[in-house]
Design an enzyme around this catalytic site. Structure first.
Site, PDB file in Angstrom:
ATOM      1  N   LYS A  59      36.702   5.721 -36.068  1.00  0.00           N
ATOM      2  CA  LYS A  59      36.525   5.090 -37.381  1.00  0.00           C
ATOM      3  C   LYS A  59      35.275   5.647 -38.070  1.00  0.00           C
ATOM      4  O   LYS A  59      35.284   5.976 -39.256  1.00  0.00           O
ATOM      5  CB  LYS A  59      36.440   3.563 -37.221  1.00  0.00           C
ATOM      6  CG  LYS A  59      37.784   2.967 -36.812  1.00  0.00           C
ATOM      7  CD  LYS A  59      37.708   1.569 -36.219  1.00  0.00           C
ATOM      8  CE  LYS A  59      39.073   1.170 -35.657  1.00  0.00           C
ATOM      9  NZ  LYS A  59      39.082  -0.089 -34.913  1.00  0.00           N
ATOM     10  N   GLN A  74      34.615  -4.655 -33.545  1.00  0.00           N
ATOM     11  CA  GLN A  74      35.642  -4.087 -32.672  1.00  0.00           C
ATOM     12  C   GLN A  74      36.126  -5.121 -31.649  1.00  0.00           C
ATOM     13  O   GLN A  74      35.331  -5.738 -30.938  1.00  0.00           O
ATOM     14  CB  GLN A  74      35.096  -2.836 -31.960  1.00  0.00           C
ATOM     15  CG  GLN A  74      36.122  -2.120 -31.094  1.00  0.00           C
ATOM     16  CD  GLN A  74      37.318  -1.572 -31.881  1.00  0.00           C
ATOM     17  OE1 GLN A  74      37.166  -1.021 -32.970  1.00  0.00           O
ATOM     18  NE2 GLN A  74      38.507  -1.735 -31.339  1.00  0.00           N
ATOM     19  N   ASP A 108      38.807  -5.181 -42.434  1.00  0.00           N
ATOM     20  CA  ASP A 108      39.716  -5.022 -41.293  1.00  0.00           C
ATOM     21  C   ASP A 108      40.758  -6.155 -41.295  1.00  0.00           C
ATOM     22  O   ASP A 108      41.687  -6.140 -40.479  1.00  0.00           O
ATOM     23  CB  ASP A 108      38.881  -5.060 -39.997  1.00  0.00           C
ATOM     24  CG  ASP A 108      39.601  -4.444 -38.809  1.00  0.00           C
ATOM     25  OD1 ASP A 108      40.493  -3.591 -39.026  1.00  0.00           O
ATOM     26  OD2 ASP A 108      39.285  -4.810 -37.666  1.00  0.00           O
TER      27      ASP A 108
END
Ligand code: NAP
Length: 280
Positions: A53, A97, A120
């Site tokens: 990412k 994450q 996200d």
């Protein structure tokens, strides 16, 4: 007739060129789109995902801020870090994450991310807002799938969509996104009875189960649109057995090169959108 290949890999590459151009324009106006990534602990797979990412961000001219926290970080310490990033005007997106170490309240930490920075699409507020068709960034994998369907002009309205899987990041938001586009949606999961018969009814089939080739090709209706979100590197396959799919489906996502490349692309695209809001 041979099925349309929904080529996420080449689409992501095309989108990257556009994102790069828009990023340059924003930078010339004094705004550098910035994604903060938070990695807690040493899980090697998570570390690899975060690196991918970050490197996509950098390749496209965006800034990435890497926050790496110790395995022993507490829920409160992680919450404090998220609040700090929420209050930092130079940060446009925050990615925490998954998974965090099990002693941390992951849901509480996800939900601490400000809606405007939830690029996200992991917060409860973001999910609810997306479902109610209010402004929010969608969870990246299903949002990436919707971008593929849109790009290839795949008709959704009135179709029977069957989503196999109901995880918070994939199955559930996928179902809501298809519903919002006027599909009639059935959600299946591990307690569903007669899965094969339900799959056979699908005009649009989404496999999001995490089991290699769980959905067999002979369950699939002729002319269906087949989306395989799974990827199992060892078996080199997804959640759907794609044997003979070219002569069976109307369109399908290959594995690899279908859904996967669009997930990170969507994260970066949503970070760009968040930064663009400052000039709009
Ligand atoms: P997950 O959290 O493990 O959820 C799996 C879902 O599948 C659950 O809802 C589960 O039902 C259901 N399921 C499991 N076995 C089943 C069975 N035998 N019959 C029917 N349903 C069954 O997985 P996930 O995170 O959603 O990921 C799903 C797949 O997508 C995986 O292959 C993963 O690698 C892939 N994925 C890809 C990306 C990408 O970037 N391309 C991103 C995320 C995930 P219950 O709810 O009843 O347990």
């Amino acid at each position: 007739m041979s099925a349309i290949i929904l080529n996420g890999k080449s689409l992501a590459s095309d989108f990257e060129s556009e994102i790069k151009k828009e990023t340059e324009q924003l930078i010339s106006r004094g705004i550098t789109p910035t994604l903060a990534t938070i990695l807690v602990g040493l899980d090697p797979a998570s570390a690899t995902y975060v690196k991918m990412k970050q490197s996509t961000c950098q390749r496209l001219g965006m800034k990435s801020i890497a926050v790496e926290l110790d395995e022993k970080t507490t829920t409160n310490e992680l919450l404090n870090k998220i609040h700090e990033l929420n209050n930092d005007d130079s940060v446009h997106g925050i990615l925490l994450q998954h998974p965090v170490p099990s002693h941390i309240d992951e849901r509480k930490c996800f939900d601490a991310i400000e809606l405007d920075k939830d690029v996200d699409g992991v917060t409860c507020l973001g999910f609810g807002s997306m479902t109610m068709q209010e402004p929010a960034y969608g969870s990246c994998t299903p949002a990436g799938i919707m971008r593929i369907l849109e790009h290839y002009d795949i008709p959704i309205e009135g179709k029977h969509a069957v989503v196999v899987g109901r995880s918070p990041i994939l199955g559930k938001p996928m179902a809501m996104m298809l519903l919002n586009k006027n599909a009639t949606v059935t959600i299946c999961h591990s307690r569903t009875k007669n899965l094969q018969a339900i799959v056979k009814e699908a005009d649009i089939l989404v496999g999001a189960v995490g089991v290699p080739k769980l959905i067999k090709s002979d369950w699939i209706k002729s002319g269906a649109i087949v989306i395989d979100a799974g990827y199992h590197p060892q078996e080199k396959c997804g959640d759907i057995d794609l044997e003979g799919i070219e002569s069976l489906a109307y369109a399908f996502t290959p594995v690899p090169g279908g859904v996967g490349p669009m997930t990170i692309n969507t994260l970066i695209y949503q970070t760009l959108l968040s930064a663009k809001k400052l000039v709009e």
